[in-house]
Scaffold this motif. Sequence first.
Motif, PDB file in Angstrom:
ATOM      1  N   ARG A  94       0.909  -0.839  -0.022  1.00  0.00           N
ATOM      2  CA  ARG A  94       0.069   0.119   0.263  1.00  0.00           C
ATOM      3  C   ARG A  94       0.659   1.450   0.277  1.00  0.00           C
ATOM      4  N   ARG A  95       2.035   1.106   0.981  1.00  0.00           N
ATOM      5  CA  ARG A  95       2.790   2.306   0.477  1.00  0.00           C
ATOM      6  C   ARG A  95       3.838   2.614  -0.578  1.00  0.00           C
ATOM      7  N   TRP A  96       3.755   1.618  -1.405  1.00  0.00           N
ATOM      8  CA  TRP A  96       4.288   2.307  -2.577  1.00  0.00           C
ATOM      9  C   TRP A  96       3.542   2.435  -3.422  1.00  0.00           C
ATOM     10  N   LEU A  97       2.295   1.662  -3.353  1.00  0.00           N
ATOM     11  CA  LEU A  97       1.029   2.200  -4.615  1.00  0.00           C
ATOM     12  C   LEU A  97       0.880   3.396  -4.213  1.00  0.00           C
ATOM     13  N   LEU A  98       0.661   4.349  -2.928  1.00  0.00           N
ATOM     14  CA  LEU A  98       0.521   5.147  -2.355  1.00  0.00           C
ATOM     15  C   LEU A  98       1.708   6.320  -3.925  1.00  0.00           C
ATOM     16  N   VAL A  99       3.061   5.896  -3.534  1.00  0.00           N
ATOM     17  CA  VAL A  99       4.526   6.681  -3.579  1.00  0.00           C
ATOM     18  C   VAL A  99       4.560   6.758  -5.541  1.00  0.00           C
ATOM     19  N   LEU A 100       3.685   5.260  -5.812  1.00  0.00           N
ATOM     20  CA  LEU A 100       4.264   5.229  -7.496  1.00  0.00           C
ATOM     21  C   LEU A 100       3.150   6.525  -7.795  1.00  0.00           C
ATOM     22  N   ALA A 101       1.789   6.079  -7.155  1.00  0.00           N
ATOM     23  CA  ALA A 101       0.701   7.200  -7.437  1.00  0.00           C
ATOM     24  C   ALA A 101       1.557   8.572  -7.212  1.00  0.00           C
ATOM     25  N   SER A 102       2.049   8.940  -6.208  1.00  0.00           N
ATOM     26  CA  SER A 102       2.253  10.369  -5.989  1.00  0.00           C
ATOM     27  C   SER A 102       3.211  10.483  -7.527  1.00  0.00           C
ATOM     28  N   SER A 112      -2.164  18.271 -10.942  1.00  0.00           N
ATOM     29  CA  SER A 112      -1.575  18.277  -9.671  1.00  0.00           C
ATOM     30  C   SER A 112      -2.339  18.863  -8.557  1.00  0.00           C
ATOM     31  N   GLY A 113      -3.866  18.706  -8.670  1.00  0.00           N
ATOM     32  CA  GLY A 113      -4.925  18.176  -7.077  1.00  0.00           C
ATOM     33  C   GLY A 113      -4.867  16.835  -6.932  1.00  0.00           C
ATOM     34  N   VAL A 114      -4.554  15.469  -8.040  1.00  0.00           N
ATOM     35  CA  VAL A 114      -4.660  14.685  -7.987  1.00  0.00           C
ATOM     36  C   VAL A 114      -2.718  13.883  -6.758  1.00  0.00           C
ATOM     37  N   ALA A 115      -1.593  14.916  -7.833  1.00  0.00           N
ATOM     38  CA  ALA A 115      -0.475  14.635  -7.361  1.00  0.00           C
ATOM     39  C   ALA A 115      -0.740  15.465  -5.283  1.00  0.00           C
ATOM     40  N   ALA A 116      -1.937  16.251  -5.498  1.00  0.00           N
ATOM     41  CA  ALA A 116      -1.197  17.033  -4.137  1.00  0.00           C
ATOM     42  C   ALA A 116      -1.783  16.060  -2.696  1.00  0.00           C
ATOM     43  N   VAL A 117      -3.261  15.838  -3.579  1.00  0.00           N
ATOM     44  CA  VAL A 117      -3.938  13.775  -2.764  1.00  0.00           C
ATOM     45  C   VAL A 117      -3.156  13.079  -1.857  1.00  0.00           C
ATOM     46  N   PHE A 118      -2.464  13.024  -3.246  1.00  0.00           N
ATOM     47  CA  PHE A 118      -1.761  11.973  -2.387  1.00  0.00           C
ATOM     48  C   PHE A 118      -0.683  11.887  -1.775  1.00  0.00           C
ATOM     49  N   GLY A 119       0.304  13.588  -2.103  1.00  0.00           N
ATOM     50  CA  GLY A 119       1.724  13.503  -1.415  1.00  0.00           C
ATOM     51  C   GLY A 119       1.221  13.949   0.041  1.00  0.00           C
ATOM     52  N   VAL A 120      -0.458  14.338   0.622  1.00  0.00           N
ATOM     53  CA  VAL A 120      -0.656  14.300   1.564  1.00  0.00           C
ATOM     54  C   VAL A 120       0.106  13.015   2.497  1.00  0.00           C
ATOM     55  N   ILE A 121      -1.758  12.262   2.270  1.00  0.00           N
ATOM     56  CA  ILE A 121      -2.253  11.018   1.759  1.00  0.00           C
ATOM     57  C   ILE A 121      -0.626   9.757   2.518  1.00  0.00           C
ATOM     58  N   THR A 122       0.502  10.192   1.509  1.00  0.00           N
ATOM     59  CA  THR A 122       1.523   9.556   1.282  1.00  0.00           C
ATOM     60  C   THR A 122       3.052  10.057   2.704  1.00  0.00           C
ATOM     61  N   ALA A 123       2.768  11.370   2.795  1.00  0.00           N
ATOM     62  CA  ALA A 123       3.660  11.744   3.642  1.00  0.00           C
ATOM     63  C   ALA A 123       3.105  11.807   4.816  1.00  0.00           C
ATOM     64  N   SER A 124       1.554  11.933   5.203  1.00  0.00           N
ATOM     65  CA  SER A 124       1.120  11.770   6.472  1.00  0.00           C
ATOM     66  C   SER A 124       0.940   9.759   7.162  1.00  0.00           C
ATOM     67  N   ASN A 125       0.995   9.306   5.862  1.00  0.00           N
ATOM     68  CA  ASN A 125       0.792   8.263   5.444  1.00  0.00           C
ATOM     69  C   ASN A 125       2.222   7.750   6.942  1.00  0.00           C
ATOM     70  N   GLU A 126       3.443   8.022   6.155  1.00  0.00           N
ATOM     71  CA  GLU A 126       4.701   7.547   6.689  1.00  0.00           C
ATOM     72  C   GLU A 126       5.048   8.017   8.056  1.00  0.00           C
ATOM     73  N   ILE A 127       4.057   9.569   7.842  1.00  0.00           N
ATOM     74  CA  ILE A 127       4.691   9.743   9.501  1.00  0.00           C
ATOM     75  C   ILE A 127       4.399   9.466  10.780  1.00  0.00           C
ATOM     76  N   ALA A 128       2.905   8.740  10.451  1.00  0.00           N
ATOM     77  CA  ALA A 128       1.752   8.295  11.334  1.00  0.00           C
ATOM     78  C   ALA A 128       2.546   7.370  11.529  1.00  0.00           C
ATOM     79  N   ALA A 131      11.093   5.200   3.759  1.00  0.00           N
ATOM     80  CA  ALA A 131       9.538   6.192   4.586  1.00  0.00           C
ATOM     81  C   ALA A 131      10.450   7.404   4.009  1.00  0.00           C
ATOM     82  N   TRP A 132      11.705   7.694   4.361  1.00  0.00           N
ATOM     83  CA  TRP A 132      12.547   9.038   4.317  1.00  0.00           C
ATOM     84  C   TRP A 132      11.735   9.457   2.542  1.00  0.00           C
ATOM     85  N   ALA A 133      12.273   8.379   1.818  1.00  0.00           N
ATOM     86  CA  ALA A 133      11.629   8.132   0.392  1.00  0.00           C
ATOM     87  C   ALA A 133      10.385   8.328   0.235  1.00  0.00           C
TER      88      ALA A 133
END
Length: 284
Positions: A10-18, A41-57, A85-87
Amino acid sequence: MAMRDGGNSRRWLLVLASLTSLVMGVVAVLIGLEAMSWVASGVAAVFGVITASNEIARAGGDGPSDARTGGESSPNRPRRLTGQAWAAVLVGAMAVVFGAAVAFRLIVNPVGSETLTCPKPSDTITQAKVTSASTAAYPDLKIESFVYNVTYNGTDFMHLEATGRITGKVPEDQLLYPFGSADPKTRDAYGNAGVEGLFWGKDELIVPDQNGCWSKPQRRFGGYAGARGLTFYYHLGLVPHSQISCLDKVLSTKDAEDNGVEAADLTRCGVTLLGYAHIPTDPV
């Protein structure tokens, strides 16, 4: 183990989507697809927020097992982000920043509204200072830019090549013409002051294209040999079709040929001056 594998997938699917939406957004911006750049750009921003927050969580959960607690995880020791995770966080952050930047750019300067660039003279060019005149009859018509090149041959005739752009459209019943004058505070090669009267040439008609761009090929400039050193003013004015004969009559006298005419004389022939470009010339 199965749950961990599922989480990693799931993590790498989010990264790939971003990454995918980020690339699509970049491509859309580069080729000028406004709608696609908005969406990507909107999709990138949404996936970016999900990806980053997921890793931080994930990093903020229970820490690794501790021998001092009998092998149990220590809730007070949050895990550090791994390299992977940093990537993922970096990709997410890039997607968020890109989405915000594209949104800002499209709001401030939508695709297709960029300043038009008109053709320029082929030789060394100078961007002229432009003085615009306010006209109640044609408020949308203004001189937006004026670029020129002056070539010299001692005290012989100078030559001018010029291009420019006007905003707005020339009305169907009007013609766009240049009018020339010189600054009386400047001196030519022989010490004579510039003539501030306005001169006109019937064969100097300017025809802007659909973007308002126009150009004049290289031709003699200054009116006479030895005019070098004067500062000239290149006026643009609207002339009604029906008033060409009036201009011919006003400017055909011996005095007008030597000293030009005043702006009031042009006004009587229906001429509307839009402003002028400053063209200083080098002294000998």
